[in-house]
Design a protein around this motif. Structure first.
Motif, mmCIF file in Angstrom:
data_model
loop_
_atom_site.group_PDB
_atom_site.id
_atom_site.type_symbol
_atom_site.label_atom_id
_atom_site.label_comp_id
_atom_site.label_asym_id
_atom_site.label_seq_id
_atom_site.Cartn_x
_atom_site.Cartn_y
_atom_site.Cartn_z
ATOM 1 N N GLU A 38 0.834 -1.203 0.000
ATOM 2 C CA GLU A 38 0.000 0.000 0.000
ATOM 3 C C GLU A 38 0.872 1.259 0.000
ATOM 4 O OE1 GLU A 38 -3.252 2.279 2.861
ATOM 5 O OE2 GLU A 38 -2.723 0.174 3.253
ATOM 6 N N ALA A 39 1.990 1.194 0.728
ATOM 7 C CA ALA A 39 2.904 2.340 0.779
ATOM 8 C C ALA A 39 3.507 2.613 -0.595
ATOM 9 C CB ALA A 39 4.010 2.085 1.803
ATOM 10 N N GLY A 46 1.211 9.251 -5.708
ATOM 11 C CA GLY A 46 1.503 10.627 -5.302
ATOM 12 C C GLY A 46 2.578 11.287 -6.142
ATOM 13 N N ALA A 47 3.557 10.493 -6.601
ATOM 14 C CA ALA A 47 4.677 11.072 -7.343
ATOM 15 C C ALA A 47 4.476 11.040 -8.852
ATOM 16 C CB ALA A 47 5.972 10.341 -6.979
ATOM 17 N N LEU A 48 3.744 10.020 -9.340
ATOM 18 C CA LEU A 48 3.649 9.825 -10.792
ATOM 19 C C LEU A 48 2.222 9.738 -11.301
ATOM 20 C CD1 LEU A 48 6.404 7.051 -11.120
ATOM 21 C CD2 LEU A 48 6.718 9.522 -11.255
ATOM 22 N N GLY A 49 1.247 9.755 -10.399
ATOM 23 C CA GLY A 49 -0.133 9.519 -10.805
ATOM 24 C C GLY A 49 -0.888 10.737 -11.268
ATOM 25 N N SER A 50 -0.261 11.909 -11.259
ATOM 26 C CA SER A 50 -0.927 13.131 -11.700
ATOM 27 C C SER A 50 0.132 14.098 -12.198
ATOM 28 C CB SER A 50 -1.714 13.772 -10.550
ATOM 29 O OG SER A 50 -0.828 14.207 -9.528
ATOM 30 N N LEU A 312 11.342 9.548 -4.878
ATOM 31 C CA LEU A 312 11.386 9.243 -3.446
ATOM 32 C C LEU A 312 10.994 10.460 -2.611
ATOM 33 C CD1 LEU A 312 14.645 7.097 -3.107
ATOM 34 C CD2 LEU A 312 12.282 6.310 -2.967
ATOM 35 N N TYR A 313 11.465 11.632 -3.013
ATOM 36 C CA TYR A 313 11.136 12.846 -2.268
ATOM 37 C C TYR A 313 9.646 13.144 -2.309
ATOM 38 C CZ TYR A 313 15.073 15.363 -0.235
ATOM 39 O OH TYR A 313 16.060 15.784 0.618
ATOM 40 N N GLN A 314 9.089 13.164 -3.522
ATOM 41 C CA GLN A 314 7.671 13.489 -3.650
ATOM 42 C C GLN A 314 6.794 12.368 -3.091
ATOM 43 O OE1 GLN A 314 5.952 15.970 -4.089
ATOM 44 N NE2 GLN A 314 3.915 15.174 -4.554
ATOM 45 N N GLY A 315 7.151 11.116 -3.389
ATOM 46 C CA GLY A 315 6.395 9.986 -2.851
ATOM 47 C C GLY A 315 6.459 9.935 -1.347
ATOM 48 N N GLY A 316 7.619 10.283 -0.783
ATOM 49 C CA GLY A 316 7.754 10.300 0.673
ATOM 50 C C GLY A 316 6.894 11.365 1.315
ATOM 51 N N ALA A 317 6.765 12.515 0.655
ATOM 52 C CA ALA A 317 5.886 13.571 1.180
ATOM 53 C C ALA A 317 4.440 13.103 1.209
ATOM 54 C CB ALA A 317 6.035 14.827 0.314
ATOM 55 N N THR A 323 -0.440 8.717 5.591
ATOM 56 C CA THR A 323 -0.291 7.543 6.454
ATOM 57 C C THR A 323 0.424 7.948 7.736
ATOM 58 O OG1 THR A 323 1.906 6.837 5.652
ATOM 59 C CG2 THR A 323 -0.006 6.133 4.358
ATOM 60 N N SER A 324 0.583 6.969 8.628
ATOM 61 C CA SER A 324 1.325 7.235 9.866
ATOM 62 C C SER A 324 2.817 6.983 9.693
ATOM 63 C CB SER A 324 0.787 6.334 10.989
ATOM 64 O OG SER A 324 0.948 4.966 10.649
ATOM 65 N N ILE A 325 3.235 6.687 8.453
ATOM 66 C CA ILE A 325 4.666 6.484 8.192
ATOM 67 C C ILE A 325 5.362 7.839 8.271
ATOM 68 C CG2 ILE A 325 6.369 5.773 6.472
ATOM 69 C CD1 ILE A 325 4.320 3.819 5.375
ATOM 70 N N PRO A 326 6.378 7.984 9.107
ATOM 71 C CA PRO A 326 7.038 9.289 9.261
ATOM 72 C C PRO A 326 7.831 9.673 8.018
ATOM 73 C CG PRO A 326 8.211 7.602 10.501
ATOM 74 C CD PRO A 326 6.960 6.950 9.983
ATOM 75 N N ARG A 327 7.960 10.966 7.798
ATOM 76 C CA ARG A 327 8.714 11.496 6.656
ATOM 77 C C ARG A 327 10.173 11.037 6.711
ATOM 78 N NH1 ARG A 327 10.867 12.703 2.699
ATOM 79 N NH2 ARG A 327 10.735 14.565 1.403
ATOM 80 N N GLU A 328 10.671 10.804 7.910
ATOM 81 C CA GLU A 328 12.069 10.398 8.072
ATOM 82 C C GLU A 328 12.352 9.021 7.475
ATOM 83 O OE1 GLU A 328 11.214 13.689 10.523
ATOM 84 O OE2 GLU A 328 10.206 11.744 10.413
ATOM 85 N N LEU A 329 11.282 8.230 7.256
ATOM 86 C CA LEU A 329 11.494 6.909 6.661
ATOM 87 C C LEU A 329 12.097 7.034 5.264
ATOM 88 C CD1 LEU A 329 11.113 3.831 6.837
ATOM 89 C CD2 LEU A 329 8.893 4.140 5.746
ATOM 90 N N ILE A 330 11.769 8.110 4.551
ATOM 91 C CA ILE A 330 12.345 8.310 3.224
ATOM 92 C C ILE A 330 13.849 8.520 3.330
ATOM 93 C CG2 ILE A 330 12.252 9.736 1.141
ATOM 94 C CD1 ILE A 330 9.818 7.919 1.741
#
Length: 363
Positions: A38-39, A46-50, A312-317, A323-330
């Motif tokens: 899902e992530a 988020g990064a490539l779908g629009s 990775l930058y845009q998808g991570g944002a 989600t509850s995944i923190p931005r730092e995970l990127i």
């Protein structure tokens, strides 16, 4: 004769390293109680779908192309320039001065002037560590990382005490004149009937970054200077024996490296913010190291790796937002990519070399 074919060196090794980093990243996401599939879907959407997502992905990728190329040209001479952050920051100062104090009639001339201004300031900031390396033997890693902090302090002083308009609280310059505002991808594609998000910051400096990739490829592999840089990087004693002056190569290589980092400001300072602000580089100078490593210091590889890190930058944002995944995970995922494409490169390379050697013997 090389054990592995060139295509395997350039494509297969980074691809396997990337897959290993992806597997470990999925395990990390599982460990914090989230669904990795899902992530990934959310990141891709988020990064490539629009066109909005693509606009931000390409905006970040443009920054990373410039800083990745800056590191790549230095790597060709076996010089580890990690001062891209400071060089890009000072490049922003050069771009701001050009945009604020020269009355440009149109952006087509302004972007050329800004690129030159950013390149000159970036190269000037790289010139001092280059001289210290060439003449004094001061290690380039130490001097360039120190100059990052000096650049930050200098820029802070200039923005607070010199260039900040009267009555303004923000440590930033005035906004650039309308004539130097760069067209976005929306503006560029609209005449062709192609719809693109107005809110996306990607702009025409993307084409400047692509041109820089082509220029660097031509320089490194089609000119005498490029041959001398590569020869120096392969063996300094052999290069000296062949009449190549180490001081000249070190200075020229790092000046080009600093110039490329400084040109990044045409995207983030001139194209997106339309003024110079503190921390405008936002870590792109350090990401350039990972981009160059993954791209194998080849301009085409840097182009592909920059798009990946933009994703990775845009998808991570998007992950951090929905989600509850923190931005730092990127940052963790980026670190894993760097780990496998850099420090653990031989873990992938050596088994592949044995495999190709066996195939060659059997053939």
């Amino acid at each position: 004769m090389d054990v592995m074919p060139k295509w395997a060196e350039v494509v297969l090794v980074p691809l396997i390293s990337l897959l290993l980093a992806a597997v470990l990243s999925a395990l990390v996401i599982l460990a914090i109680g989230e669904d990795p599939i899902e992530a990934v879907n959310l990141m891709i959407t988020g990064a490539l779908g629009s066109t909005y997502g693509w606009g931000y992905t390409l905006y970040y990728a443009t920054n990373f192309m410039f800083t990745g190329l800056a590191v790549a040209i230095a790597f060709q001479a076996r010089l580890f320039n990690i001062g891209g952050e400071g060089q890009a920051a000072l490049g922003g100062l050069g771009v701001a001065l050009v945009c604020l104090y020269i009355p440009w009639p149109h952006w087509t001339l302004a972007i050329l002037g800004a690129a030159i201004g950013g390149a000159v300031f970036g190269a000037a900031w790289a010139a001092i560590p280059a001289y210290l390396q060439a003449k004094r033997g001061s290690h380039i890693v130490i001097t360039t990382i120190m100059f990052n902090f000096i650049a930050a302090a200098l820029l802070n002083y200039v923005l607070v005490s010199v260039l900040r308009p009267a009555g303004q609280m923000d440590p930033a310059t005035a906004r650039f004149p309308e004539a130097v505002h760069l067209p976005t991808l929306h503006d560029m594609l609209a005449p062709f009937g192609i719809a693109f998000s107005k809110a996306a910051p990607a702009n025409i400096s993307l084409l400047l970054a692509v041109a820089a990739c082509v220029f660097l490829w031509f320089l490194i592999w089609r000119t005498k200077l490029g041959f001398e840089i590569r020869a120096f990087g392969q063996s300094e004693p052999a290069a000296q024996y062949a009449g190549i002056a180490p001081t000249r190569i070190i200075m020229i290589t790092l000046l080009i490296s600093g110039a490329l980092a400084g040109m990044m400001a045409t995207n983030n300072v001139m194209g997106e913010a339309e003024r110079l602000v503190l921390n405008s580089v936002e870590g792109a100078g350090f990401i350039g190291i990972a981009v160059a490593l993954m791209g194998r210091s080849h301009p085409f590889g840097v182009f592909i790796a920059a798009i990946l890190f933009g994703f990775l930058y845009q998808g991570g944002a998007e992950l951090a937002l929905w989600t509850s995944i923190p931005r730092e995970l990127i940052v963790v995922i980026q670190a894993l990519v760097i780990l496998f494409t850099g420090a653990l490169d031989n873990m992938v390379r050596m088994p592949l070399e044995r495999l190709f050697l066996m195939m060659r013997k059997e053939g």
